[in-house]
Design a protein around this motif. Structure first.
Motif, PDB file in Angstrom:
ATOM      1  N   ASP A  49       0.817  -1.214   0.000  1.00 43.67           N
ATOM      2  CA  ASP A  49       0.000   0.000   0.000  1.00 43.67           C
ATOM      3  C   ASP A  49       0.846   1.257   0.000  1.00 43.67           C
ATOM      4  O   ASP A  49       0.315   2.359  -0.182  1.00 43.67           O
ATOM      5  CB  ASP A  49      -0.912   0.021   1.231  1.00 43.67           C
ATOM      6  CG  ASP A  49      -1.972  -1.064   1.195  1.00 43.67           C
ATOM      7  OD1 ASP A  49      -2.369  -1.475   0.081  1.00 43.67           O
ATOM      8  OD2 ASP A  49      -2.405  -1.504   2.285  1.00 43.67           O
ATOM      9  N   TYR A  50       2.163   1.095   0.209  1.00 47.81           N
ATOM     10  CA  TYR A  50       3.005   2.265   0.427  1.00 47.81           C
ATOM     11  C   TYR A  50       4.027   2.510  -0.671  1.00 47.81           C
ATOM     12  O   TYR A  50       4.590   3.603  -0.745  1.00 47.81           O
ATOM     13  CB  TYR A  50       3.735   2.126   1.766  1.00 47.81           C
ATOM     14  CG  TYR A  50       2.795   2.037   2.942  1.00 47.81           C
ATOM     15  CD1 TYR A  50       2.229   3.191   3.492  1.00 47.81           C
ATOM     16  CD2 TYR A  50       2.444   0.818   3.503  1.00 47.81           C
ATOM     17  CE1 TYR A  50       1.360   3.128   4.563  1.00 47.81           C
ATOM     18  CE2 TYR A  50       1.573   0.741   4.580  1.00 47.81           C
ATOM     19  CZ  TYR A  50       1.030   1.900   5.097  1.00 47.81           C
ATOM     20  OH  TYR A  50       0.157   1.828   6.157  1.00 47.81           O
ATOM     21  N   TYR A  51       4.293   1.507  -1.514  1.00 43.14           N
ATOM     22  CA  TYR A  51       5.383   1.674  -2.480  1.00 43.14           C
ATOM     23  C   TYR A  51       5.127   0.845  -3.732  1.00 43.14           C
ATOM     24  O   TYR A  51       4.638  -0.288  -3.642  1.00 43.14           O
ATOM     25  CB  TYR A  51       6.716   1.251  -1.851  1.00 43.14           C
ATOM     26  CG  TYR A  51       7.937   1.751  -2.581  1.00 43.14           C
ATOM     27  CD1 TYR A  51       8.335   3.079  -2.466  1.00 43.14           C
ATOM     28  CD2 TYR A  51       8.688   0.909  -3.385  1.00 43.14           C
ATOM     29  CE1 TYR A  51       9.452   3.554  -3.138  1.00 43.14           C
ATOM     30  CE2 TYR A  51       9.809   1.366  -4.059  1.00 43.14           C
ATOM     31  CZ  TYR A  51      10.184   2.700  -3.932  1.00 43.14           C
ATOM     32  OH  TYR A  51      11.288   3.174  -4.589  1.00 43.14           O
ATOM     33  N   LEU A  74       3.624   5.875  -2.341  1.00 43.11           N
ATOM     34  CA  LEU A  74       2.210   6.025  -2.669  1.00 43.11           C
ATOM     35  C   LEU A  74       1.427   6.849  -1.661  1.00 43.11           C
ATOM     36  O   LEU A  74       0.325   7.306  -1.973  1.00 43.11           O
ATOM     37  CB  LEU A  74       1.568   4.639  -2.796  1.00 43.11           C
ATOM     38  CG  LEU A  74       2.186   3.712  -3.844  1.00 43.11           C
ATOM     39  CD1 LEU A  74       1.494   2.360  -3.834  1.00 43.11           C
ATOM     40  CD2 LEU A  74       2.141   4.339  -5.237  1.00 43.11           C
ATOM     41  N   LYS A  75       1.957   7.042  -0.462  1.00 41.80           N
ATOM     42  CA  LYS A  75       1.214   7.756   0.576  1.00 41.80           C
ATOM     43  C   LYS A  75       1.823   9.114   0.919  1.00 41.80           C
ATOM     44  O   LYS A  75       1.176   9.936   1.562  1.00 41.80           O
ATOM     45  CB  LYS A  75       1.147   6.902   1.854  1.00 41.80           C
ATOM     46  CG  LYS A  75       0.479   5.542   1.674  1.00 41.80           C
ATOM     47  CD  LYS A  75      -1.001   5.670   1.409  1.00 41.80           C
ATOM     48  CE  LYS A  75      -1.666   4.292   1.426  1.00 41.80           C
ATOM     49  NZ  LYS A  75      -3.114   4.366   1.127  1.00 41.80           N
ATOM     50  N   ASP A  76       3.060   9.331   0.552  1.00 42.81           N
ATOM     51  CA  ASP A  76       3.760  10.571   0.890  1.00 42.81           C
ATOM     52  C   ASP A  76       4.768  10.852  -0.213  1.00 42.81           C
ATOM     53  O   ASP A  76       5.079   9.976  -1.024  1.00 42.81           O
ATOM     54  CB  ASP A  76       4.466  10.440   2.238  1.00 42.81           C
ATOM     55  CG  ASP A  76       5.277   9.160   2.326  1.00 42.81           C
ATOM     56  OD1 ASP A  76       6.287   9.041   1.606  1.00 42.81           O
ATOM     57  OD2 ASP A  76       4.888   8.259   3.090  1.00 42.81           O
ATOM     58  N   ASN A  77       5.270  12.075  -0.261  1.00 43.59           N
ATOM     59  CA  ASN A  77       6.281  12.438  -1.258  1.00 43.59           C
ATOM     60  C   ASN A  77       5.866  12.007  -2.669  1.00 43.59           C
ATOM     61  O   ASN A  77       6.662  11.416  -3.423  1.00 43.59           O
ATOM     62  CB  ASN A  77       7.636  11.828  -0.885  1.00 43.59           C
ATOM     63  CG  ASN A  77       8.229  12.479   0.340  1.00 43.59           C
ATOM     64  OD1 ASN A  77       8.534  13.667   0.338  1.00 43.59           O
ATOM     65  ND2 ASN A  77       8.383  11.718   1.408  1.00 43.59           N
ATOM     66  N   ARG A 109       7.904  10.967 -15.241  1.00 44.48           N
ATOM     67  CA  ARG A 109       7.132  12.152 -15.614  1.00 44.48           C
ATOM     68  C   ARG A 109       5.703  11.763 -15.994  1.00 44.48           C
ATOM     69  O   ARG A 109       4.744  12.465 -15.630  1.00 44.48           O
ATOM     70  CB  ARG A 109       7.820  12.885 -16.767  1.00 44.48           C
ATOM     71  CG  ARG A 109       9.058  13.649 -16.334  1.00 44.48           C
ATOM     72  CD  ARG A 109       9.781  14.245 -17.523  1.00 44.48           C
ATOM     73  NE  ARG A 109      10.903  15.082 -17.079  1.00 44.48           N
ATOM     74  CZ  ARG A 109      11.896  15.478 -17.871  1.00 44.48           C
ATOM     75  NH1 ARG A 109      11.914  15.120 -19.145  1.00 44.48           N
ATOM     76  NH2 ARG A 109      12.871  16.232 -17.393  1.00 44.48           N
ATOM     77  N   ALA A 110       5.557  10.654 -16.710  1.00 46.21           N
ATOM     78  CA  ALA A 110       4.220  10.180 -17.058  1.00 46.21           C
ATOM     79  C   ALA A 110       3.416   9.826 -15.815  1.00 46.21           C
ATOM     80  O   ALA A 110       2.182   9.906 -15.816  1.00 46.21           O
ATOM     81  CB  ALA A 110       4.316   8.974 -17.984  1.00 46.21           C
ATOM     82  N   ALA A 111       4.121   9.436 -14.757  1.00 43.15           N
ATOM     83  CA  ALA A 111       3.461   9.118 -13.486  1.00 43.15           C
ATOM     84  C   ALA A 111       3.204  10.361 -12.646  1.00 43.15           C
ATOM     85  O   ALA A 111       2.710  10.255 -11.517  1.00 43.15           O
ATOM     86  CB  ALA A 111       4.309   8.115 -12.699  1.00 43.15           C
ATOM     87  N   GLY A 112       3.559  11.531 -13.160  1.00 43.23           N
ATOM     88  CA  GLY A 112       3.295  12.775 -12.443  1.00 43.23           C
ATOM     89  C   GLY A 112       4.343  13.132 -11.415  1.00 43.23           C
ATOM     90  O   GLY A 112       4.115  14.008 -10.572  1.00 43.23           O
TER      91      GLY A 112
END
Length: 324
Positions: A49-51, A74-77, A109-112
């Motif tokens: 859930d986090y990476y 996925l949850k921070d940064n 970059r495609a992942a934002g």
């Protein structure tokens, strides 16, 4: 040459990726600490859930000649991507690293993600640092990679024990944090993330919740033994902790966090906590012949403690970051 994402469920391809990464690391760094293959499998095949990890490879025909380890928190940064690149020794100076970097950059970059950061290590050759700078990255934080040979001299150990704090109870566990300590332990882990020197790295300190710690314990248990010592005052308040990872099937230990909480500093608690984890490893894991740890040069208190133990520097780790 082609850059492709590898199928992490293809064991043969994953092993070849792992071997290519290892060949590059072993060539450059005699004291490198590499994850085991089982740890890599666990990291990239068990959902978190986090990476989210992404493994890229440069193929020369069917041979993997370079690797890129790309990942997203996925949850921070969520503006950041992690990125580390290696090229096998006999294929360098052919633009493979640049091609991997270009492909990974397009993907993040495609992942934002607007920035990428990674770690590289310098022993004698500053080639990896020069490559990072050529890609537009800057060294934003440095740490000394230190090693301590085990076991320690008995007389030296007694002298250290005589200096350690004696007015705190040292509580130790292996694996899962006791339920009655999990909230206080999570608070200390969060404090560590806030306090640890990170130089000019553009990231936010991660908040460690009990749920996040439990998730990490469950995942790490498949690849590591975990040893933790905490210092508890007479009133039950925790004043610090030390965390050690022991990779399964290896002969070394990784001294990770050691934190003394504000209000508890100045009592040599850091020394007492490190001695507690050392004693646990020496007694319960005598097969371990070396401790590794990493300390920022400006962290003078921890450097003094590590020097007192007998740690010696073997390389300089640079955290590098590039921003769009």
């Amino acid at each position: 040459m082609q850059i492709r994402e590898i199928d992490v469920h293809d064991q043969a391809q994953l092993r070849e990726w792992y071997a290519a990464e290892g060949a590059a690391i072993d060539q450059d760094r005699p004291f490198a600490v590499r994850r085991t293959f089982d740890a890599l499998v666990n990291q990239v095949t068990v959902p978190s859930d986090y990476y989210q990890p992404v493994l890229l490879a440069a193929f020369d025909g069917e041979r993997i000649v370079g690797t890129a380890d790309l990942g997203y928190a996925l949850k921070d940064n969520t503006h950041l991507a992690d990125l580390e690149i290696t090229v096998v020794p006999d294929c360098r100076r052919r633009g493979i690293g640049r091609s991997l970097y270009a492909d990974a950059t397009a993907r993040r970059r495609a992942a934002g993600r607007t920035s990428a950061c990674g770690e590289l290590n310098v022993v004698d050759d500053e080639g990896p640092l020069a490559f990072a700078r050529a890609m537009g990255a800057e060294s934003v934080h440095e740490e000394d990679h230190l090693v301590l040979d085990l076991p320690m001299d008995a007389e030296h150990l007694r002298r250290l024990e005589a200096r350690a704090a004696g007015d705190y109870e040292i509580v130790r566990w292996q694996g899962r944090c006791p339920d009655d300590l999990i909230d206080a332990y999570a608070a200390m882990r969060t404090q560590m993330n806030q306090d640890v020197p990170t130089g000019e790295l553009d990231h936010e300190a991660v908040v460690m919740t009990p749920e996040r710690i439990r998730s990490g314990e469950e995942r790490l248990a498949k690849s590591y033994d975990i040893c933790v010592a905490v210092a508890r005052r007479a009133d039950g308040v925790l004043g610090g902790y030390s965390l050690v990872y022991l990779p399964l099937g290896r002969d070394h230990a990784l001294q990770d966090d050691t934190l003394v909480m504000p209000g508890h500093r100045g009592h040599r608690l850091g020394l007492a906590l490190k001695l507690a984890t050392y004693a646990a490893i020496a007694t319960e894991h005598p097969e371990r012949t070396r401790f590794h740890t990493w300390t920022a040069p400006e962290n003078r208190a921890m450097h003094a403690t590590n020097t007192a133990f007998g740690y010696r520097p073997v390389e300089r780790m640079h955290e590098v970051q590039v921003k769009d």
